[in-house]
Design a protein around this motif. Structure first.
Motif, PDB file in Angstrom:
ATOM      1  N   LEU A 130       1.100  -1.271  -0.074  1.00 47.72           N
ATOM      2  CA  LEU A 130       0.387   0.040   0.013  1.00 47.72           C
ATOM      3  C   LEU A 130       1.364   1.476   0.105  1.00 47.72           C
ATOM      4  CD1 LEU A 130      -2.663   1.532   0.386  1.00 47.72           C
ATOM      5  CD2 LEU A 130      -2.555   1.327   2.574  1.00 47.72           C
ATOM      6  N   SER A 131       1.881   1.178   0.886  1.00 44.47           N
ATOM      7  CA  SER A 131       3.040   2.670   0.801  1.00 44.47           C
ATOM      8  C   SER A 131       3.385   2.509  -0.716  1.00 44.47           C
ATOM      9  CB  SER A 131       4.042   1.848   1.889  1.00 44.47           C
ATOM     10  OG  SER A 131       4.418   2.998   1.631  1.00 44.47           O
ATOM     11  N   ARG A 132       3.937   1.659  -1.099  1.00 44.76           N
ATOM     12  CA  ARG A 132       4.413   1.998  -2.537  1.00 44.76           C
ATOM     13  C   ARG A 132       3.745   2.428  -3.444  1.00 44.76           C
ATOM     14  NH1 ARG A 132       6.769  -3.057  -4.670  1.00 44.76           N
ATOM     15  NH2 ARG A 132       7.676  -2.751  -6.284  1.00 44.76           N
ATOM     16  N   GLN A 133       2.413   1.778  -3.235  1.00 43.10           N
ATOM     17  CA  GLN A 133       1.113   2.184  -4.436  1.00 43.10           C
ATOM     18  C   GLN A 133       0.818   4.114  -3.915  1.00 43.10           C
ATOM     19  OE1 GLN A 133      -2.817   0.483  -3.735  1.00 43.10           O
ATOM     20  NE2 GLN A 133      -2.705  -0.308  -6.270  1.00 43.10           N
ATOM     21  N   GLU A 134       0.953   4.142  -2.935  1.00 38.63           N
ATOM     22  CA  GLU A 134       0.720   5.329  -2.540  1.00 38.63           C
ATOM     23  C   GLU A 134       1.571   6.428  -3.327  1.00 38.63           C
ATOM     24  OE1 GLU A 134      -1.934   5.019   1.639  1.00 38.63           O
ATOM     25  OE2 GLU A 134       0.739   5.562   1.394  1.00 38.63           O
ATOM     26  N   GLY A 188     -10.182  10.851 -10.099  1.00 38.69           N
ATOM     27  CA  GLY A 188     -10.189  10.711  -8.889  1.00 38.69           C
ATOM     28  C   GLY A 188     -10.086   9.120  -8.727  1.00 38.69           C
ATOM     29  N   LYS A 189      -9.741   8.464 -10.498  1.00 39.95           N
ATOM     30  CA  LYS A 189     -10.149   6.661  -9.641  1.00 39.95           C
ATOM     31  C   LYS A 189      -8.990   6.398  -9.148  1.00 39.95           C
ATOM     32  CE  LYS A 189     -11.675   2.432 -10.606  1.00 39.95           C
ATOM     33  NZ  LYS A 189     -12.834   1.272  -9.688  1.00 39.95           N
ATOM     34  N   THR A 190      -7.964   6.794  -9.037  1.00 39.75           N
ATOM     35  CA  THR A 190      -6.437   6.126  -8.748  1.00 39.75           C
ATOM     36  C   THR A 190      -6.733   6.443  -6.684  1.00 39.75           C
ATOM     37  OG1 THR A 190      -5.654   7.371  -9.189  1.00 39.75           O
ATOM     38  CG2 THR A 190      -5.335   5.987 -10.410  1.00 39.75           C
ATOM     39  N   ALA A 191      -7.077   8.035  -6.743  1.00 40.51           N
ATOM     40  CA  ALA A 191      -7.131   8.370  -5.055  1.00 40.51           C
ATOM     41  C   ALA A 191      -7.951   7.701  -4.699  1.00 40.51           C
ATOM     42  CB  ALA A 191      -7.674   9.476  -5.615  1.00 40.51           C
ATOM     43  N   ASN A 192      -9.659   6.538  -5.398  1.00 42.88           N
ATOM     44  CA  ASN A 192      -9.807   6.320  -5.007  1.00 42.88           C
ATOM     45  C   ASN A 192     -10.256   4.667  -4.710  1.00 42.88           C
ATOM     46  OD1 ASN A 192     -13.218   4.099  -5.421  1.00 42.88           O
ATOM     47  ND2 ASN A 192     -13.598   6.282  -4.398  1.00 42.88           N
ATOM     48  N   ILE A 193      -9.415   4.286  -5.144  1.00 43.88           N
ATOM     49  CA  ILE A 193      -9.009   2.712  -5.295  1.00 43.88           C
ATOM     50  C   ILE A 193      -7.826   3.198  -4.053  1.00 43.88           C
ATOM     51  CG2 ILE A 193      -6.698   1.274  -5.708  1.00 43.88           C
ATOM     52  CD1 ILE A 193      -8.413   1.601  -8.929  1.00 43.88           C
ATOM     53  N   VAL A 194      -6.909   3.730  -3.837  1.00 39.75           N
ATOM     54  CA  VAL A 194      -5.954   3.704  -2.194  1.00 39.75           C
ATOM     55  C   VAL A 194      -6.740   4.236  -1.114  1.00 39.75           C
ATOM     56  CG1 VAL A 194      -4.172   5.205  -1.024  1.00 39.75           C
ATOM     57  CG2 VAL A 194      -4.021   4.358  -4.155  1.00 39.75           C
ATOM     58  N   PHE A 195      -8.183   4.932  -1.398  1.00 38.97           N
ATOM     59  CA  PHE A 195      -8.729   4.869  -0.393  1.00 38.97           C
ATOM     60  C   PHE A 195      -9.500   4.124   0.537  1.00 38.97           C
ATOM     61  CE2 PHE A 195     -13.278   5.329   1.398  1.00 38.97           C
ATOM     62  CZ  PHE A 195     -12.852   6.278   2.268  1.00 38.97           C
ATOM     63  N   TYR A 196     -10.230   2.771  -0.416  1.00 41.70           N
ATOM     64  CA  TYR A 196     -10.848   1.490  -0.176  1.00 41.70           C
ATOM     65  C   TYR A 196      -9.402   0.950   0.470  1.00 41.70           C
ATOM     66  CZ  TYR A 196     -14.908   2.484  -1.212  1.00 41.70           C
ATOM     67  OH  TYR A 196     -16.351   3.829  -0.915  1.00 41.70           O
ATOM     68  N   HIS A 197      -8.363   0.606  -0.611  1.00 41.96           N
ATOM     69  CA  HIS A 197      -7.223   0.176   0.319  1.00 41.96           C
ATOM     70  C   HIS A 197      -6.750   0.329   1.904  1.00 41.96           C
ATOM     71  CE1 HIS A 197      -5.031  -1.366  -4.365  1.00 41.96           C
ATOM     72  NE2 HIS A 197      -7.166  -1.805  -3.588  1.00 41.96           N
ATOM     73  N   ARG A 198      -6.264   1.133   2.294  1.00 40.36           N
ATOM     74  CA  ARG A 198      -6.598   1.934   3.233  1.00 40.36           C
ATOM     75  C   ARG A 198      -7.818   1.514   3.809  1.00 40.36           C
ATOM     76  NH1 ARG A 198      -5.367   7.658   1.573  1.00 40.36           N
ATOM     77  NH2 ARG A 198      -3.361   7.605   0.974  1.00 40.36           N
ATOM     78  N   GLN A 199      -8.494   1.756   3.780  1.00 39.23           N
ATOM     79  CA  GLN A 199     -10.058   1.015   4.546  1.00 39.23           C
ATOM     80  C   GLN A 199     -10.205  -0.208   4.846  1.00 39.23           C
ATOM     81  OE1 GLN A 199     -11.285   4.847   5.387  1.00 39.23           O
ATOM     82  NE2 GLN A 199     -13.184   3.615   5.281  1.00 39.23           N
ATOM     83  N   ILE A 200      -9.293  -0.851   4.110  1.00 38.50           N
ATOM     84  CA  ILE A 200      -9.636  -2.406   4.091  1.00 38.50           C
ATOM     85  C   ILE A 200      -8.382  -2.624   4.897  1.00 38.50           C
ATOM     86  CG2 ILE A 200      -9.173  -4.538   2.930  1.00 38.50           C
ATOM     87  CD1 ILE A 200     -10.487  -3.124   0.342  1.00 38.50           C
ATOM     88  N   LEU A 201      -7.047  -1.678   4.414  1.00 42.84           N
ATOM     89  CA  LEU A 201      -6.228  -2.958   6.008  1.00 42.84           C
ATOM     90  C   LEU A 201      -6.290  -2.571   7.285  1.00 42.84           C
ATOM     91  CD1 LEU A 201      -3.479  -4.412   5.958  1.00 42.84           C
ATOM     92  CD2 LEU A 201      -2.238  -1.714   5.113  1.00 42.84           C
ATOM     93  N   GLU A 202      -6.831  -0.556   7.397  1.00 43.40           N
ATOM     94  CA  GLU A 202      -7.358  -0.309   8.891  1.00 43.40           C
ATOM     95  C   GLU A 202      -7.777  -1.193   9.442  1.00 43.40           C
ATOM     96  OE1 GLU A 202      -8.190   3.466   8.224  1.00 43.40           O
ATOM     97  OE2 GLU A 202      -6.324   4.173   7.539  1.00 43.40           O
ATOM     98  N   ALA A 203      -8.632  -1.116   8.782  1.00 47.94           N
ATOM     99  CA  ALA A 203      -9.891  -2.713   9.467  1.00 47.94           C
ATOM    100  C   ALA A 203     -10.237  -3.659  10.048  1.00 47.94           C
ATOM    101  CB  ALA A 203     -11.621  -2.722   8.434  1.00 47.94           C
ATOM    102  N   LEU A 204      -8.723  -4.458   8.852  1.00 49.65           N
ATOM    103  CA  LEU A 204      -8.139  -5.513   9.071  1.00 49.65           C
ATOM    104  C   LEU A 204      -7.308  -5.843  10.161  1.00 49.65           C
ATOM    105  CD1 LEU A 204      -7.486  -7.059   5.583  1.00 49.65           C
ATOM    106  CD2 LEU A 204      -9.100  -7.803   7.103  1.00 49.65           C
ATOM    107  N   GLU A 205      -6.199  -4.409  10.308  1.00 50.99           N
ATOM    108  CA  GLU A 205      -5.527  -3.529  11.825  1.00 50.99           C
ATOM    109  C   GLU A 205      -6.729  -4.107  12.739  1.00 50.99           C
ATOM    110  OE1 GLU A 205      -1.709  -2.686   9.293  1.00 50.99           O
ATOM    111  OE2 GLU A 205      -3.104  -1.144  10.341  1.00 50.99           O
ATOM    112  N   ALA A 206      -7.630  -3.733  12.675  1.00 45.55           N
ATOM    113  CA  ALA A 206      -8.656  -3.457  13.749  1.00 45.55           C
ATOM    114  C   ALA A 206      -9.033  -4.929  14.188  1.00 45.55           C
ATOM    115  CB  ALA A 206      -9.497  -2.347  13.309  1.00 45.55           C
ATOM    116  N   GLY A 207      -9.248  -5.297  13.504  1.00 43.55           N
ATOM    117  CA  GLY A 207      -9.896  -7.070  13.466  1.00 43.55           C
ATOM    118  C   GLY A 207     -11.524  -6.526  13.056  1.00 43.55           C
TER     119      GLY A 207
END
Length: 238
Positions: A130-134, A188-207
């Protein structure tokens, strides 16, 4: 190609010799190279592919090219007219929907399991991707961005030990991938993808199983939700 060195194209379409590939047959290499060019839209729907010219381009005989093209026909990415011509297929929206259904089913189960993990160490690779994608987003590197998009989702499957299921879906994803690549340059499409990737990862890390399911569903529905607009902008691809 006879010495098992992949030939690929960069931007200009000129062949560039890459690193040695010793465990892939010539036909597998041709299949991979042509598939990448079709999915990236370098080779467009309706474009004719000559077996002889393709063999010359990659520096091989026509036999591995024939085998690769037959496999691409099975993938739904080529249409072969016997004794006539071979064309890149039009994008099949119905097949794209089926593949997306399968992918959603797998990723919902994958992320459900990852959210339940107490030890979040398996997510380290996903965080790095995700960091590399950003960074790719900031640099405007769409090709690298798209590669990291696939790597992000593959890493989730790897973390749960089902990477082969991802590869199974990826092999059927030529139509949905072309849809996605048509839509990727939209503002806005690429920014939207990164937004959801962050959402997914943060939710996973939070359980948070509920949050991750919502994020996965919204993320994976994006391209098909815009399919009518994509078809209206690019009718020649369908």
């Amino acid at each position: 190609m006879s010495d098992a060195v992949m030939t690929r194209t960069m931007g200009t379409g000129e062949p560039v010799r890459g690193s040695p590939v010793r465990r892939m047959s010539a036909s597998d290499q041709i299949h991979h190279a042509l598939r990448e060019r079709i999915v990236s839209l370098e080779l467009k729907p309706g474009q004719n592919l000559s077996r002889g010219e393709t063999a010359e381009f990659y520096g091989v005989s026509q036999t591995p090219v024939r085998d690769a093209m037959l496999k691409l026909e099975q993938d739904g990415l080529l249409v072969i007219y016997p004794q006539s011509k071979t064309e890149v297929s039009k994008i099949d929206v119905g097949q794209a929907r089926e593949t997306q259904f399968l992918r959603l089913s797998i990723e919902l189960e994958v992320t459900r399991r990852l959210a339940a993990l107490v030890d979040k160490a398996p997510l380290a690779s996903t965080r790095q991707i995700l960091s590399r994608q950003e960074n790719a987003l900031q640099d405007g590197d769409l090709e690298l961005f798209a590669q990291l998009d696939r790597r992000f989702h593959l890493s989730l499957c790897e973390a749960t030990g089902v990477a082969n299921l991802w590869r199974l879906v990826a092999a059927r994803s030529g139509h949905i991938d072309r849809l996605r690549n048509l839509n990727l340059p939209e503002p806005g499409k690429t920014a939207n993808i990164v937004f959801y990737h962050r959402q997914i990862l943060e939710a996973l890390e939070a359980g948070d199983k509920v949050a991750v399911e919502v994020a996965v569903r919204e993320h994976l529905s994006g391209t098909l939700a815009a399919v009518e607009e994509i078809m209206a902008r690019h009718p020649e691809y369908f």
